[in-house]
Design an enzyme around this catalytic site. Sequence first.
Site, PDB file in Angstrom:
ATOM      1  N   ASP A  67       0.811  -1.215   0.000  1.00  0.00           N
ATOM      2  CA  ASP A  67       0.000   0.000   0.000  1.00  0.00           C
ATOM      3  C   ASP A  67       0.846   1.267   0.000  1.00  0.00           C
ATOM      4  O   ASP A  67       2.060   1.219   0.200  1.00  0.00           O
ATOM      5  CB  ASP A  67      -0.970  -0.004   1.199  1.00  0.00           C
ATOM      6  CG  ASP A  67      -0.333  -0.514   2.490  1.00  0.00           C
ATOM      7  OD1 ASP A  67       0.902  -0.508   2.586  1.00  0.00           O
ATOM      8  OD2 ASP A  67      -1.073  -0.911   3.404  1.00  0.00           O
ATOM      9  N   ASN A 136      -7.727  -2.502  14.120  1.00  0.00           N
ATOM     10  CA  ASN A 136      -9.120  -2.802  13.777  1.00  0.00           C
ATOM     11  C   ASN A 136      -9.222  -4.054  12.899  1.00  0.00           C
ATOM     12  O   ASN A 136     -10.259  -4.310  12.306  1.00  0.00           O
ATOM     13  CB  ASN A 136      -9.767  -1.596  13.084  1.00  0.00           C
ATOM     14  CG  ASN A 136      -9.075  -1.237  11.768  1.00  0.00           C
ATOM     15  OD1 ASN A 136      -8.190  -1.950  11.303  1.00  0.00           O
ATOM     16  ND2 ASN A 136      -9.489  -0.130  11.166  1.00  0.00           N
ATOM     17  N   HIS A 138      -7.431  -4.652  10.135  1.00  0.00           N
ATOM     18  CA  HIS A 138      -7.160  -4.492   8.694  1.00  0.00           C
ATOM     19  C   HIS A 138      -5.857  -5.189   8.289  1.00  0.00           C
ATOM     20  O   HIS A 138      -4.945  -5.358   9.103  1.00  0.00           O
ATOM     21  CB  HIS A 138      -7.192  -3.018   8.259  1.00  0.00           C
ATOM     22  CG  HIS A 138      -6.054  -2.167   8.697  1.00  0.00           C
ATOM     23  ND1 HIS A 138      -6.172  -0.817   8.936  1.00  0.00           N
ATOM     24  CD2 HIS A 138      -4.733  -2.446   8.931  1.00  0.00           C
ATOM     25  CE1 HIS A 138      -4.999  -0.320   9.266  1.00  0.00           C
ATOM     26  NE2 HIS A 138      -4.107  -1.281   9.282  1.00  0.00           N
ATOM     27  N   GLU A 143      -9.822  -1.970   5.075  1.00  0.00           N
ATOM     28  CA  GLU A 143     -10.487  -1.618   6.318  1.00  0.00           C
ATOM     29  C   GLU A 143     -11.727  -2.488   6.533  1.00  0.00           C
ATOM     30  O   GLU A 143     -12.292  -3.035   5.574  1.00  0.00           O
ATOM     31  CB  GLU A 143     -10.894  -0.143   6.266  1.00  0.00           C
ATOM     32  CG  GLU A 143      -9.721   0.823   6.124  1.00  0.00           C
ATOM     33  CD  GLU A 143      -8.971   1.035   7.429  1.00  0.00           C
ATOM     34  OE1 GLU A 143      -8.739   0.058   8.175  1.00  0.00           O
ATOM     35  OE2 GLU A 143      -8.576   2.189   7.705  1.00  0.00           O
TER      36      GLU A 143
HETATM   37  C1  F6R Z   1       1.286  -1.274   6.140  1.00  0.00           C
HETATM   38  C2  F6R Z   1       0.057  -2.040   6.234  1.00  0.00           C
HETATM   39  C3  F6R Z   1      -0.801  -1.984   7.448  1.00  0.00           C
HETATM   40  C4  F6R Z   1      -0.023  -2.221   8.742  1.00  0.00           C
HETATM   41  C5  F6R Z   1      -0.950  -2.163   9.950  1.00  0.00           C
HETATM   42  C6  F6R Z   1      -0.208  -2.334  11.250  1.00  0.00           C
HETATM   43  O1  F6R Z   1       1.921  -1.496   4.910  1.00  0.00           O
HETATM   44  O2  F6R Z   1      -0.274  -2.679   5.307  1.00  0.00           O
HETATM   45  O3  F6R Z   1      -1.792  -2.979   7.337  1.00  0.00           O
HETATM   46  O4  F6R Z   1       0.609  -3.462   8.687  1.00  0.00           O
HETATM   47  O5  F6R Z   1      -1.611  -0.925   9.974  1.00  0.00           O
HETATM   48  O6  F6R Z   1       0.606  -1.216  11.425  1.00  0.00           O
HETATM   49  P1  F6R Z   1       1.708  -1.176  12.581  1.00  0.00           P
HETATM   50  O7  F6R Z   1       2.672  -2.249  12.279  1.00  0.00           O
HETATM   51  O8  F6R Z   1       2.315   0.188  12.476  1.00  0.00           O
HETATM   52  O9  F6R Z   1       0.973  -1.401  13.848  1.00  0.00           O
END
Ligand code: F6R
Length: 247
Positions: A67, A136, A138, A143
């Site tokens: 992403d 959450n 994701h 989402e």
């Molecule tokens: C980032 C991504 C997100 C993160 C998720 C957890 O490329 O795809 O799904 O893996 O938001 O983020 P952290 O590791 O910062 O808690």
Amino acid sequence: MRIYKTKDYDEMSRTAANIISAQVILKPESLLGLATGSSPIGVYDQLVEWYKKGDLDFSKVTTVNLDEYKGLPKENEQSYYYFMHEYLFDKVNINVENTYLPDGMNMDSEAEACRYEDLLASLGQVDLQLLGLGHNGHIGFNEPGDVFEKATHCVDLKESTIEANKRFFASADDVPRQAYSMGIGTILKSKKLLVVVSGEGKAEALKNSICGPVTPHVPGSILQFHPDVTIVADEAALSKVPEEYLK
Ligand code: F6R
């Protein structure tokens, strides 16, 4: 689903780095799917350390990222392009021409989503996709919602994600409201999925992803339907998962 329970973040990072390293050693021309955020930083640090020791060679590796924020230029320190260069690409011998992310500066959402999905299709099947898990539930920026998105798309980020990610920005107002993300369908095409999860704050999302019903309201629950998933999570993140799932 294989679940490795580690003592803490450092052990999680080393374990996951070992799995990625084995992939690159066994298949030097691997196509790796990469993630950003706090969860994989330790993994990248470990891979860089092994590269510096001469134990790893990234020269034939190709990477695709999950992403990118929409509207952030590459030179913005919060862009995922910048993150990948800072933590991995600029520190190992990867050919940057073989590293791909969605283009956050393409303001035509439909065109960018199609371009990235077509690019992914042209590169072939991802050998190993690294994933983090959002508070959450994701994965990528898929989402919680009423449907599983199939392909790369432009996402309106949830307030909870903006809250969680504001720590990287001057304020919540600076967090972009949209991002490009591989779809759930795109992610599921990978041969292998490797998920790193750390901390008590992720415990509920991880429990729901591993033990709950498979539903787009918990995007991580789709992992239950993939044939080759490895979860590497620390004790705190696994604290709500019943023992019988850990055997
Ligand atoms: C980032 C991504 C997100 C993160 C998720 C957890 O490329 O795809 O799904 O893996 O938001 O983020 P952290 O590791 O910062 O808690």
